[in-house]
Write a protein that holds these residues in place. Sequence first.
Motif, PDB file in Angstrom:
ATOM      1  N   TYR A  52      30.474   2.198  32.124  1.00  0.00           N
ATOM      2  CA  TYR A  52      29.500   3.412  31.695  1.00  0.00           C
ATOM      3  C   TYR A  52      30.283   4.738  31.845  1.00  0.00           C
ATOM      4  N   LEU A  53      30.103   5.543  31.076  1.00  0.00           N
ATOM      5  CA  LEU A  53      30.368   7.094  31.421  1.00  0.00           C
ATOM      6  C   LEU A  53      29.171   7.828  31.566  1.00  0.00           C
TER       7      LEU A  53
ATOM      8  N   LEU B 185      31.890  12.252  34.272  1.00  0.00           N
ATOM      9  CA  LEU B 185      32.709  13.322  33.371  1.00  0.00           C
ATOM     10  C   LEU B 185      32.269  14.567  34.042  1.00  0.00           C
ATOM     11  N   TRP B 186      33.137  15.824  34.488  1.00  0.00           N
ATOM     12  CA  TRP B 186      32.912  16.841  34.879  1.00  0.00           C
ATOM     13  C   TRP B 186      33.624  18.076  34.395  1.00  0.00           C
ATOM     14  N   GLY B 187      33.343  19.081  34.123  1.00  0.00           N
ATOM     15  CA  GLY B 187      34.137  20.453  33.470  1.00  0.00           C
ATOM     16  C   GLY B 187      33.932  20.269  32.018  1.00  0.00           C
ATOM     17  N   GLY B 188      35.326  20.587  31.596  1.00  0.00           N
ATOM     18  CA  GLY B 188      35.452  20.242  30.051  1.00  0.00           C
ATOM     19  C   GLY B 188      35.130  21.925  29.326  1.00  0.00           C
ATOM     20  N   GLY B 189      34.646  22.656  29.998  1.00  0.00           N
ATOM     21  CA  GLY B 189      34.549  24.056  29.728  1.00  0.00           C
ATOM     22  C   GLY B 189      35.792  24.812  28.848  1.00  0.00           C
ATOM     23  N   THR B 190      35.708  25.222  27.986  1.00  0.00           N
ATOM     24  CA  THR B 190      36.773  25.749  27.018  1.00  0.00           C
ATOM     25  C   THR B 190      36.737  27.284  27.009  1.00  0.00           C
ATOM     26  N   ALA B 191      37.839  27.803  27.304  1.00  0.00           N
ATOM     27  CA  ALA B 191      37.977  29.299  27.286  1.00  0.00           C
ATOM     28  C   ALA B 191      37.401  29.722  25.545  1.00  0.00           C
ATOM     29  N   ALA B 192      36.595  30.939  25.540  1.00  0.00           N
ATOM     30  CA  ALA B 192      36.102  31.360  24.437  1.00  0.00           C
ATOM     31  C   ALA B 192      36.949  31.213  23.311  1.00  0.00           C
TER      32      ALA B 192
END
Length: 258
Positions: A227-228, A194-201
Amino acid sequence: MDNDAVLAMFDRQMRQDARADAPGAEVERDGDVVRQVGAAHDWNGVLWSDLDRDTADAAIAAQVRHFTSVERECEWKLYTHDRPDDLGARLRAAGFTAEPAEALMVAQVRDLPTEVELPEGVQLRPVTEPADLDLVVEAHEQAFGTDGSRLEQQLRAQLAAAPDTLVAVVAMAGDLPVCAARMELHPGTEFASLWGGGTAAPWRGKGIYKALVAHRTNIAAERGFRYLQVDASDQSRPILQRLGFVHLSTTTPYVYQP
């Protein structure tokens, strides 16, 4: 989950026997070092090594010479269980710079929550066309405050050459991309990452990150992955722990600029 056995499996499948993660890139073995060499926008660096105090300095110098000769920035991806135990200090002495450490976290797919719960007004948009990548990059830049042009080059190349190894999704609040996440599928292994997943503030703390993990968990299960794996920042680590991920090691990128 047998943590030691899973870590050994990760080292073998994802590092020692790794396949290139970008079209045109190659994984090469140079003595007791496994490295990837690709285009300038690809990830270039050392994936795995089997070194000791007598061989480490010569191996480091050989990699510096190689990546300098091909004019590529090099990242030596060091894990706390790698040997020798002073490898990080040796890399710094050779001119590498340590970047922030991340937690190597792994969970069994079957043990993870799969219910996708989104806040009102937010919907998921799967990335299926190159034009959708503009939304991924916009969400990435909003979340992390960094330039997403290199990420865009990587994803466009992967979507064109190997679309079956990439799952990407954007969380949309109306026409606004507020979070983007992707999953790399690694053929011949039991791991998806899994990569990313950042959310706007303005949208943090509303369960979007958790929902995107569940969305990708469902797809990993459908594709038969056991597996993840996540390289987790300090922000995402507590969320992943609550979901059932286990901290197996810590990884630090050591970067060399030719």
